[in-house]
Scaffold this motif. Structure first.
Motif, mmCIF file in Angstrom:
data_model
loop_
_atom_site.group_PDB
_atom_site.id
_atom_site.type_symbol
_atom_site.label_atom_id
_atom_site.label_comp_id
_atom_site.label_asym_id
_atom_site.label_seq_id
_atom_site.Cartn_x
_atom_site.Cartn_y
_atom_site.Cartn_z
ATOM 1 N N SER A 11 -9.072 -9.908 4.867
ATOM 2 C CA SER A 11 -9.127 -11.048 5.739
ATOM 3 C C SER A 11 -10.448 -11.443 6.268
ATOM 4 N N ASN A 62 0.992 -1.121 0.196
ATOM 5 C CA ASN A 62 -0.178 -0.243 -0.012
ATOM 6 C C ASN A 62 0.779 1.317 0.043
ATOM 7 N N VAL A 102 -5.566 -9.972 0.767
ATOM 8 C CA VAL A 102 -5.850 -10.721 2.139
ATOM 9 C C VAL A 102 -4.286 -10.481 2.578
HETATM 10 C C1 LIG Z 1 -4.124 -3.765 4.302
HETATM 11 C C2 LIG Z 1 -4.932 -3.685 3.318
HETATM 12 C C3 LIG Z 1 -5.592 -5.021 2.840
HETATM 13 C C4 LIG Z 1 -5.376 -6.288 3.854
HETATM 14 O O1 LIG Z 1 -6.073 -6.371 4.907
HETATM 15 P P1 LIG Z 1 -6.327 -7.579 5.990
HETATM 16 O O2 LIG Z 1 -7.454 -7.103 6.665
HETATM 17 O O3 LIG Z 1 -4.738 -7.526 6.504
HETATM 18 O O4 LIG Z 1 -6.329 -8.627 5.068
HETATM 19 C C5 LIG Z 1 -6.512 -5.123 1.778
HETATM 20 N N1 LIG Z 1 -6.778 -3.892 1.247
HETATM 21 C C6 LIG Z 1 -6.364 -2.911 1.563
HETATM 22 C C7 LIG Z 1 -6.475 -1.585 0.428
HETATM 23 C C8 LIG Z 1 -5.382 -2.611 2.425
HETATM 24 O O5 LIG Z 1 -4.817 -1.441 2.869
#
Ligand SMILES: *Cc1c(COP(=O)(O)O)cnc(C)c1O
Length: 224
Positions: free
Chosen positions: A196, A58, A212
């Motif tokens: 997740s 990200n 995820v």
């Molecule tokens: C961090 C993030 C995820 C993953 O989140 P988890 O709950 O750890 O699976 C998915 N999409 C975006 C946009 C994120 O920033």
């Protein structure tokens, strides 16, 4: 580890396959993006060794620090930028990533189109939609989608589909269904939705890409 034990990756893949059955989708229709943000290369290598090839980050800068060395060892990795992108990082993002998930405003359309032109590389982008109409959240307003889509297409940006992050802590299914409807209305096939906590629901409702992190890598230290 004995051969009977399942890894988190096997478990997530099995859950996706199960979620696909009732809607008669193929598990291969759902691309699993392993979100490796905040995790160091040492944590990523085991997944690479297990065969995972699609990863999400990200932050452009963090990815620039971590991935070039890994890409040398695993050149067939596909890298997705899933977080918000500042216009001044557009060129770096286009250079490193294979797909961008958070195109959400006209200024970013301009910056990405310019970067793609300059680098001679067309990177598919998902348009992020603020499906919960949340003030603090990224994504274009539902009403602004047709206009933004037109602008992106006119600028020559390949549109992969729509992406959303539903409001926290409430049932996500209606928001996934809304995103699917918006995609169908605009003749787009890609749907980046599900994390997740809700990737199975998303897969049932048509997600083509689930993002995820925690379920594969464990909890992150800080809130990202
Ligand atoms: C961090 C993030 C995820 C993953 O989140 P988890 O709950 O750890 O699976 C998915 N999409 C975006 C946009 C994120 O920033």
């Amino acid at each position: 580890m004995d051969s009977e034990a399942t890894t988190p990756l096997q478990e997530v893949r099995a859950n996706i396959a199960r979620a696909c059955t009732p809607s008669r989708r193929e598990p291969d229709d759902v691309t699993l993006i392993a979100v490796s943000k905040t995790h160091p290369a040492e944590a990523i290598v085991p997944l690479l060794e297990e065969g995972q090839r699609v990863f999400g980050e990200n932050r452009v800068q963090e990815a620039q620090g971590k991935w070039p060395a890994l890409l040398e060892r695993y050149p067939d990795v596909e890298l997705h930028l899933i977080g918000q992108l500042q216009s001044n990082k557009a060129e770096d993002a286009v250079a490193l990533f294979d797909c961008i998930h958070a195109l959400d405003r006209p200024s970013l359309v301009k910056a990405l189109a310019k970067a793609m032109e300059k680098l001679g590389k067309r990177v598919p982008c998902f348009i992020q939609v603020n499906v919960g109409s949340e003030e603090q959240k990224g994504g274009c307003a539902v009403e602004a989608l047709p206009e933004l889509l037109t602008q992106a297409r006119e600028a020559g940006i390949p549109i992969a589909g729509l992406m959303c992050i539903p409001p926290f802590d409430i049932e996500p299914a209606p928001f996934f269904a809304l995103l699917a409807k918006l995609a169908a209305d605009n003749e787009l096939s890609g749907l980046s939705m599900g994390m997740s906590g809700d990737y199975q629901t998303a897969a049932m409702l048509g997600a083509t890409h689930v993002r995820v992190g925690t379920a594969l890598f464990g909890e992150r230290d800080s809130q990202h």
